[in-house]
Design an enzyme around this catalytic site. Structure first.
Site, PDB file in Angstrom:
ATOM      1  CB  CYS A   1      -1.092  -0.079   8.212  1.00  0.00           C
ATOM      2  SG  CYS A   1      -1.533  -1.394   7.172  1.00  0.00           S
TER       3      CYS A   1
ATOM      4  CB  CYS B   1      -1.799   3.943   8.156  1.00  0.00           C
ATOM      5  SG  CYS B   1      -2.860   4.491   6.776  1.00  0.00           S
TER       6      CYS B   1
ATOM      7  CB  CYS C   1      -0.936  -0.095   1.346  1.00  0.00           C
ATOM      8  SG  CYS C   1      -2.322   1.376   1.335  1.00  0.00           S
TER       9      CYS C   1
ATOM     10  CB  CYS D   1     -15.401  -7.852   6.181  1.00  0.00           C
ATOM     11  SG  CYS D   1     -15.010  -6.106   5.752  1.00  0.00           S
TER      12      CYS D   1
ATOM     13  CB  CYS E   1     -18.481  -5.989   5.145  1.00  0.00           C
ATOM     14  SG  CYS E   1     -17.717  -4.529   5.549  1.00  0.00           S
TER      15      CYS E   1
ATOM     16  NE  ARG F   1     -17.604  -6.038  13.763  1.00  0.00           N
ATOM     17  CZ  ARG F   1     -17.835  -5.701  12.649  1.00  0.00           C
ATOM     18  NH1 ARG F   1     -16.861  -4.650  11.945  1.00  0.00           N
ATOM     19  NH2 ARG F   1     -19.091  -5.549  12.071  1.00  0.00           N
TER      20      ARG F   1
ATOM     21  CB  CYS G   1     -18.517  -0.763   9.033  1.00  0.00           C
ATOM     22  SG  CYS G   1     -17.384  -1.717  10.209  1.00  0.00           S
TER      23      CYS G   1
END
Length: 323
Positions: free
Chosen positions: A61, A58, A54, A98, A130, A262, A190
Site C-alpha cells: 500500500c 501493508c 496510514c 465506494c 459502500c 469483481r 464485500c
C-alpha cells in the site's frame, strides 16, 4: 441445480483451482449462468475520501505513512465534494459508489460524523453506497447501517498463513471480526484479496477457502492483481498473468455462486481480450474511473468501448440475485 455450500474443504477448492484451464472456465461459466445474467456487469466507482498517512504497514500500500511513495497526504474531503463526485459517477453509469479512507480503524469523532453524512447523501441518490474505512466496532457498523450504508469492504488480502508476511499491524482475526460486525449489522459484505504479492498458489486457495466457508458468503468478492508501487516493499513484484486471475475468478465463482466477483485492481494492465476471459470465467463487477484510491485504472471512455464491444450491460442498483 448448483447447491450453495459453506463446508468446502481445502482439497476440493485446490482440485477446482488446478483443473485444466479451459475446463475450469467452462464450469465457472455454467455456474455463472445459473445465478446471473452473463451479459450484465456491475459498475462501481471507488473514491479515496481521505488519502495517505496510514499507520499500518501493508506491504502493497502506497498510503502507508512509513513508505516513501508519491502519494500526498490529504485530509478527509468535505461532504459536498464527495456528493459531487458521486453524482459524476452516477452520470457515468456507476450504480455503486465506494468511499475509502486510509484509516487503521474508525474512531468516534467528527471525521466519522462527516462520513455518516456522506453515506446519507450518496444513499439518497439511489446509488448503492459502500465504505472501506478499516476496522469497525459493532456500534459503528450499526451507525453506518442506520445512515443507509449498503455494503462494507474489508479485504482479507491473502491467506491466514501468508498474512504476517504482508501485514504486522493487525491480525487476520481482526479482519474476520470486522466482517462479522458488518454481517451482524445486516450490511452487505464485500471481501476479497490481492494476488501477486509473493504468495504461493496454496495461499490463494487458502484465502478462497476462508471466504467460501464463512457462515454466509460475501455478497461481493474483489479479485485484485497487485499494482506494484515504487517505494513499497512489493515494488519489484512481477506482473500477474491473466491465467492466474482467471483461476482465482473461476474458483470464486464455482465455490460462491451467488456472489458478485469483481475484476478489480490490475485491470489497467489487461487488454480487452484478457478482461473478456475474466468475464467468461465468472467476473461480473468492475471498478470504473481512472483511479482506484491511488493506483491507475482504465478511464470511463475505455470501459464504455469495452461494454459495447462485448455487448455488456450495466447491472441496476440494489438488484438481488434471484436463484
Amino acid at each position: 441445480m448448483t447447491a450453495i455450500r459453506n463446508n468446502w474443504t481445502r482439497e476440493e477448492i485446490a482440485a477446482i483451482y488446478n483443473k485444466p484451464v479451459l475446463e475450469l472456465i467452462y464450469q465457472a461459466a455454467s455456474v455463472h449462468r445459473e445465478f446471473h445474467d452473463p451479459q450484465e456487469v456491475q459498475v462501481c466507482t471507488l473514491l479515496s475520501v481521505k488519502t495517505g498517512g496510514c499507520p499500518e504497514d501493508c506491504a502493497y500500500c502506497p498510503q502507508a505513512a512509513r513508505y516513501h511513495t508519491e502519494v500526498k497526504v490529504q485530509k478527509l474531503m468535505e461532504v459536498n465534494e464527495v456528493i459531487e463526485k458521486a453524482l459524476e459517477a452516477k452520470e457515468s453509469g456507476s450504480t455503486r459508489f465506494c468511499m475509502g479512507a486510509a484509516w487503521r480503524e474508525v474512531r468516534d469523532n467528527r471525521d466519522f460524523d462527516k462520513v455518516i453524512e456522506m453515506v446519507k447523501g450518496v444513499n439518497s441518490m439511489g446509488l448503492e453506497v459502500c465504505c472501506t474505512l478499516g476496522m469497525l466496532t459493532p456500534e459503528q457498523a450499526q451507525k453506518l447501517k442506520d445512515a443507509g450504508l449498503y455494503a462494507y469492504n474489508h479485504n482479507l488480502d491473502t491467506s491466514e498463513e501468508y498474512y504476517d508476511d504482508i501485514i504486522t499491524t493487525r491480525t487476520y482475526k481482526d479482519r474476520l471480526d470486522t466482517l462479522s460486525h458488518v454481517r451482524k449489522a445486516n450490511i452487505s459484505v464485500c471481501s476479497g484479496g490481492i494476488i501477486g504479492m509473493g504468495e504461493q498458489e496454496d495461499d490463494r486457495i487458502g484465502m478462497l477457502l476462508t471466504l467460501a466457508t464463512l457462515p454466509e458468503h460475501p455478497e461481493s468478492v474483489p479479485v485484485n492483481a497487485l499494482v506494484p508501487v515504487e517505494g513499497t516493499p512489493l515494488e519489484d513484484q512481477p506482473k500477474v498473468s491473466v491465467w492466474e486471475m482467471v483461476r482465482m475468478i473461476a474458483t470464486a465463482r464455482i465455490t460462491m455462486p451467488r456472489t458478485m466477483v469483481r475484476l478489480s485492481a490490475g485491470r489497467v494492465r489487461m487488454n480487452l481480450e484478457e478482461q473478456a476471459l475474466c468475464f467468461m470465467a465468472g467476473a461480473n463487477s468492475i471498478f470504473a474511473g481512472d483511479k482506484l484510491l491511488t493506483t491507475p485504472n482504465p478511464g470511463y471512455i475505455k470501459d464504455q468501448e469495452m461494454f459495447q464491444q462485448l455487448q455488456l450491460t450495466p447491472r441496476k442498483a440494489h438488484k438481488e440475485v434471484v436463484a
